[in-house]
Design a protein around this motif. Structure first.
Motif, PDB file in Angstrom:
ATOM      1  N   ALA A   5       1.946   2.609   5.519  1.00 25.78           N
ATOM      2  CA  ALA A   5       1.463   2.058   4.249  1.00 25.78           C
ATOM      3  C   ALA A   5       2.595   1.854   3.254  1.00 25.78           C
ATOM      4  O   ALA A   5       2.532   0.957   2.405  1.00 25.78           O
ATOM      5  CB  ALA A   5       0.397   2.977   3.660  1.00 25.78           C
ATOM      6  N   ARG A   6       3.651   2.659   3.359  1.00 26.49           N
ATOM      7  CA  ARG A   6       4.800   2.519   2.443  1.00 26.49           C
ATOM      8  C   ARG A   6       5.501   1.172   2.634  1.00 26.49           C
ATOM      9  O   ARG A   6       6.191   0.693   1.728  1.00 26.49           O
ATOM     10  CB  ARG A   6       5.828   3.627   2.699  1.00 26.49           C
ATOM     11  CG  ARG A   6       5.323   5.039   2.500  1.00 26.49           C
ATOM     12  CD  ARG A   6       6.476   6.001   2.762  1.00 26.49           C
ATOM     13  NE  ARG A   6       6.033   7.357   2.998  1.00 26.49           N
ATOM     14  CZ  ARG A   6       6.834   8.342   3.391  1.00 26.49           C
ATOM     15  NH1 ARG A   6       8.121   8.101   3.583  1.00 26.49           N
ATOM     16  NH2 ARG A   6       6.357   9.556   3.599  1.00 26.49           N
ATOM     17  N   GLN A   7       5.346   0.597   3.814  1.00 29.17           N
ATOM     18  CA  GLN A   7       6.005  -0.678   4.119  1.00 29.17           C
ATOM     19  C   GLN A   7       5.048  -1.860   3.973  1.00 29.17           C
ATOM     20  O   GLN A   7       5.374  -2.980   4.369  1.00 29.17           O
ATOM     21  CB  GLN A   7       6.621  -0.605   5.517  1.00 29.17           C
ATOM     22  CG  GLN A   7       7.707   0.454   5.596  1.00 29.17           C
ATOM     23  CD  GLN A   7       8.312   0.595   6.988  1.00 29.17           C
ATOM     24  OE1 GLN A   7       8.428  -0.368   7.730  1.00 29.17           O
ATOM     25  NE2 GLN A   7       8.707   1.817   7.333  1.00 29.17           N
ATOM     26  N   GLY A   8       3.872  -1.582   3.416  1.00 30.11           N
ATOM     27  CA  GLY A   8       2.910  -2.648   3.149  1.00 30.11           C
ATOM     28  C   GLY A   8       1.596  -2.423   3.873  1.00 30.11           C
ATOM     29  O   GLY A   8       1.584  -2.032   5.045  1.00 30.11           O
ATOM     30  N   TYR A   9       0.501  -2.668   3.169  1.00 26.98           N
ATOM     31  CA  TYR A   9      -0.808  -2.455   3.775  1.00 26.98           C
ATOM     32  C   TYR A   9      -1.103  -3.464   4.883  1.00 26.98           C
ATOM     33  O   TYR A   9      -1.877  -3.170   5.793  1.00 26.98           O
ATOM     34  CB  TYR A   9      -1.904  -2.464   2.709  1.00 26.98           C
ATOM     35  CG  TYR A   9      -1.848  -1.233   1.818  1.00 26.98           C
ATOM     36  CD1 TYR A   9      -2.132   0.025   2.344  1.00 26.98           C
ATOM     37  CD2 TYR A   9      -1.480  -1.331   0.483  1.00 26.98           C
ATOM     38  CE1 TYR A   9      -2.055   1.161   1.549  1.00 26.98           C
ATOM     39  CE2 TYR A   9      -1.406  -0.200  -0.324  1.00 26.98           C
ATOM     40  CZ  TYR A   9      -1.689   1.044   0.215  1.00 26.98           C
ATOM     41  OH  TYR A   9      -1.611   2.164  -0.566  1.00 26.98           O
ATOM     42  N   ASP A  10      -0.483  -4.640   4.826  1.00 26.59           N
ATOM     43  CA  ASP A  10      -0.657  -5.600   5.921  1.00 26.59           C
ATOM     44  C   ASP A  10      -0.077  -5.047   7.214  1.00 26.59           C
ATOM     45  O   ASP A  10      -0.678  -5.176   8.286  1.00 26.59           O
ATOM     46  CB  ASP A  10       0.010  -6.943   5.577  1.00 26.59           C
ATOM     47  CG  ASP A  10      -0.779  -7.735   4.545  1.00 26.59           C
ATOM     48  OD1 ASP A  10      -1.940  -7.373   4.285  1.00 26.59           O
ATOM     49  OD2 ASP A  10      -0.228  -8.723   4.011  1.00 26.59           O
ATOM     50  N   LYS A  11       1.104  -4.423   7.101  1.00 22.46           N
ATOM     51  CA  LYS A  11       1.722  -3.808   8.290  1.00 22.46           C
ATOM     52  C   LYS A  11       0.881  -2.633   8.783  1.00 22.46           C
ATOM     53  O   LYS A  11       0.712  -2.433   9.989  1.00 22.46           O
ATOM     54  CB  LYS A  11       3.147  -3.346   7.985  1.00 22.46           C
ATOM     55  CG  LYS A  11       4.177  -4.462   8.005  1.00 22.46           C
ATOM     56  CD  LYS A  11       5.586  -3.899   7.926  1.00 22.46           C
ATOM     57  CE  LYS A  11       6.623  -5.024   7.984  1.00 22.46           C
ATOM     58  NZ  LYS A  11       7.998  -4.494   7.924  1.00 22.46           N
ATOM     59  N   GLN A  12       0.365  -1.845   7.849  1.00 23.71           N
ATOM     60  CA  GLN A  12      -0.483  -0.713   8.239  1.00 23.71           C
ATOM     61  C   GLN A  12      -1.717  -1.208   8.980  1.00 23.71           C
ATOM     62  O   GLN A  12      -2.099  -0.657  10.020  1.00 23.71           O
ATOM     63  CB  GLN A  12      -0.892   0.089   7.003  1.00 23.71           C
ATOM     64  CG  GLN A  12      -1.648   1.369   7.350  1.00 23.71           C
ATOM     65  CD  GLN A  12      -2.386   1.962   6.174  1.00 23.71           C
ATOM     66  OE1 GLN A  12      -3.086   1.256   5.438  1.00 23.71           O
ATOM     67  NE2 GLN A  12      -2.247   3.259   5.973  1.00 23.71           N
ATOM     68  N   ASN A  13      -2.333  -2.263   8.454  1.00 21.76           N
ATOM     69  CA  ASN A  13      -3.531  -2.829   9.069  1.00 21.76           C
ATOM     70  C   ASN A  13      -3.236  -3.354  10.478  1.00 21.76           C
ATOM     71  O   ASN A  13      -4.014  -3.148  11.416  1.00 21.76           O
ATOM     72  CB  ASN A  13      -4.068  -3.947   8.175  1.00 21.76           C
ATOM     73  CG  ASN A  13      -5.484  -4.353   8.526  1.00 21.76           C
ATOM     74  OD1 ASN A  13      -6.316  -3.526   8.884  1.00 21.76           O
ATOM     75  ND2 ASN A  13      -5.747  -5.636   8.439  1.00 21.76           N
ATOM     76  N   ALA A  14      -2.081  -4.001  10.627  1.00 21.74           N
ATOM     77  CA  ALA A  14      -1.673  -4.508  11.938  1.00 21.74           C
ATOM     78  C   ALA A  14      -1.425  -3.367  12.917  1.00 21.74           C
ATOM     79  O   ALA A  14      -1.784  -3.450  14.101  1.00 21.74           O
ATOM     80  CB  ALA A  14      -0.420  -5.368  11.795  1.00 21.74           C
ATOM     81  N   LEU A  15      -0.814  -2.279  12.434  1.00 19.93           N
ATOM     82  CA  LEU A  15      -0.557  -1.113  13.285  1.00 19.93           C
ATOM     83  C   LEU A  15      -1.861  -0.498  13.776  1.00 19.93           C
ATOM     84  O   LEU A  15      -1.993  -0.166  14.961  1.00 19.93           O
ATOM     85  CB  LEU A  15       0.246  -0.069  12.512  1.00 19.93           C
ATOM     86  CG  LEU A  15       0.486   1.259  13.243  1.00 19.93           C
ATOM     87  CD1 LEU A  15       1.376   1.061  14.464  1.00 19.93           C
ATOM     88  CD2 LEU A  15       1.084   2.301  12.302  1.00 19.93           C
ATOM     89  N   VAL A  16      -2.818  -0.350  12.883  1.00 18.31           N
ATOM     90  CA  VAL A  16      -4.116   0.219  13.277  1.00 18.31           C
ATOM     91  C   VAL A  16      -4.752  -0.623  14.382  1.00 18.31           C
ATOM     92  O   VAL A  16      -5.238  -0.091  15.387  1.00 18.31           O
ATOM     93  CB  VAL A  16      -5.058   0.317  12.053  1.00 18.31           C
ATOM     94  CG1 VAL A  16      -6.474   0.663  12.491  1.00 18.31           C
ATOM     95  CG2 VAL A  16      -4.547   1.366  11.070  1.00 18.31           C
ATOM     96  N   GLY A  17      -4.729  -1.938  14.216  1.00 21.69           N
ATOM     97  CA  GLY A  17      -5.285  -2.820  15.234  1.00 21.69           C
ATOM     98  C   GLY A  17      -4.573  -2.691  16.563  1.00 21.69           C
ATOM     99  O   GLY A  17      -5.205  -2.692  17.630  1.00 21.69           O
ATOM    100  N   GLU A  18      -3.257  -2.578  16.515  1.00 26.10           N
ATOM    101  CA  GLU A  18      -2.465  -2.438  17.737  1.00 26.10           C
ATOM    102  C   GLU A  18      -2.781  -1.125  18.451  1.00 26.10           C
ATOM    103  O   GLU A  18      -2.962  -1.099  19.677  1.00 26.10           O
ATOM    104  CB  GLU A  18      -0.973  -2.497  17.389  1.00 26.10           C
ATOM    105  CG  GLU A  18      -0.036  -2.447  18.575  1.00 26.10           C
ATOM    106  CD  GLU A  18      -0.126  -3.666  19.483  1.00 26.10           C
ATOM    107  OE1 GLU A  18       0.311  -3.543  20.643  1.00 26.10           O
ATOM    108  OE2 GLU A  18      -0.632  -4.725  19.056  1.00 26.10           O
ATOM    109  N   LEU A  19      -2.904  -0.040  17.704  1.00 22.91           N
ATOM    110  CA  LEU A  19      -3.213   1.260  18.315  1.00 22.91           C
ATOM    111  C   LEU A  19      -4.618   1.281  18.910  1.00 22.91           C
ATOM    112  O   LEU A  19      -4.839   1.827  19.992  1.00 22.91           O
ATOM    113  CB  LEU A  19      -3.043   2.376  17.282  1.00 22.91           C
ATOM    114  CG  LEU A  19      -1.610   2.655  16.827  1.00 22.91           C
ATOM    115  CD1 LEU A  19      -1.585   3.710  15.734  1.00 22.91           C
ATOM    116  CD2 LEU A  19      -0.724   3.081  17.997  1.00 22.91           C
ATOM    117  N   PHE A  20      -5.569   0.682  18.194  1.00 21.00           N
ATOM    118  CA  PHE A  20      -6.926   0.576  18.749  1.00 21.00           C
ATOM    119  C   PHE A  20      -6.900  -0.176  20.075  1.00 21.00           C
ATOM    120  O   PHE A  20      -7.521   0.251  21.060  1.00 21.00           O
ATOM    121  CB  PHE A  20      -7.849  -0.156  17.767  1.00 21.00           C
ATOM    122  CG  PHE A  20      -8.414   0.695  16.665  1.00 21.00           C
ATOM    123  CD1 PHE A  20      -8.714   2.030  16.864  1.00 21.00           C
ATOM    124  CD2 PHE A  20      -8.685   0.145  15.417  1.00 21.00           C
ATOM    125  CE1 PHE A  20      -9.255   2.810  15.851  1.00 21.00           C
ATOM    126  CE2 PHE A  20      -9.225   0.911  14.395  1.00 21.00           C
ATOM    127  CZ  PHE A  20      -9.511   2.241  14.616  1.00 21.00           C
TER     128      PHE A  20
END
Length: 227
Positions: free
Chosen positions: A127-142
Motif C-alpha cells: 500500500a505504501r507504493q500505491g493502492y493500485d499496486k496493492q490491488n494488483a498484488l491481491v489479485g495476483e496472490l488470489f
C-alpha cells in the motif's frame, strides 16, 4: 469551431470531470478465502462499469480465517477434509468450481494451505507504493492460490507476485519476520476486529457489504455512497 462553441465544450468537460465522485472501498479479506476472490472479481466488474462516474481507491486489510495455521503448509485437500468432513468437502469443491467457472476461472484444489501472515505483511507493505499496486498484488496472490495451486506462504511465490506487479523491496521485507508485523496487527485491529467473516467491504466509511456480492450490488452501494 467558434469561440462560443469551444467555451461551452470546455465548460461541459469541466463540469463532467467535476461530477466524478470519490469512492473509497476498504476490504477485509484473507488470501486463502475463496469467496474473497469472487468478491474481488465482482468488485472489479462493478468498478469497470462505473469508472466514468466515480474515482475509486480500493484498500485491502488483513483478516485471518485460521490464525494458528502452520507456516510450513499442509495439503489443501487433507486440511479441508479434516475440517468439513469428506462429503461436505466434495460439495464445497463442486460449488466453488461452478462459481469460479462462472467467472472464467478454473478452481484448483491442489497444493498447500497454511499461515497467511507473510502474505498480509506483503499486501500491507504494498500500500505504501500505491493502492493500485496493492490491488494488483491481491489479485495476483488470489490467482496463484486458487487457480494455479501455488502456496502463498512460500517466499518465492510472494516474491514473484511482487515482482510481477512492480513492488520494490519485497525481499528485504520477507527476509525479516518482524518487518511489517506491527502494521498488520494495527490494520487487523482497526478494520477487522469487529467482523466475523470475509470478504467485508466498507464503502466511503459507511456502507457495508459482506460476501461475494454480484456486481450490481456494488454498483447500488457506490450510488448510495455518492449520494
Amino acid at each position: 469551431m467558434s469561440w462560443a462553441i469551444l467555451t461551452r465544450f470546455v465548460r461541459s468537460m469541466a463540469h463532467s470531470s467535476g461530477a466524478k465522485k470519490h469512492i473509497q472501498i476498504d476490504v477485509s479479506s484473507d488470501t486463502v478465502c475463496p469467496w474473497c476472490f469472487v468478491g474481488k472479481k465482482n468488485l472489479d466488474k462493478a468498478i469497470d462499469q462505473t469508472k466514468d462516474k466515480f474515482d475509486f481507491e480500493v484498500r485491502w486489510h488483513p483478516f485471518f480465517l485460521n490464525p494458528s495455521a502452520p507456516k510450513e503448509g499442509v495439503k489443501k485437500s487433507d486440511f479441508y477434509k479434516q475440517k468439513f468432513g469428506a462429503a461436505q468437502y466434495e460439495r464445497i469443491i463442486s460449488r466453488m468450481t461452478e462459481v469460479y467457472r462462472g467467472l472464467g476461472l478454473e478452481y484448483d484444489t491442489s497444493g498447500l494451505t497454511g499461515n497467511t501472515f507473510d502474505s498480509h505483511r506483503l499486501i500491507t507493505y504494498a500500500a505504501r507504493q500505491g493502492y493500485d499496486k496493492q490491488n494488483a498484488l491481491v489479485g495476483e496472490l488470489f490467482f496463484n492460490y486458487f487457480c494455479e495451486g501455488k502456496y502463498i506462504g512460500d517466499r518465492q511465490v510472494l516474491l514473484e507476485a511482487a515482482r510481477k506487479v512492480g513492488i520494490e523491496g519485497a525481499a528485504d521485507l520477507l527476509d525479516d519476520p518482524s518487518k511489517g508485523a506491527e502494521e498488520v496487527n494495527e490494520e487487523l485491529e482497526k478494520y477487522s476486529s469487529h467482523i466475523s467473516g470475509v470478504p467485508h467491504f466498507v464503502i466511503n466509511g459507511k456502507h457495508e457489504l459482506s460476501g461475494g456480492q454480484p456486481p450490481e450490488v456494488f454498483v447500488r452501494a457506490f450510488q448510495a455512497a455518492a449520494n
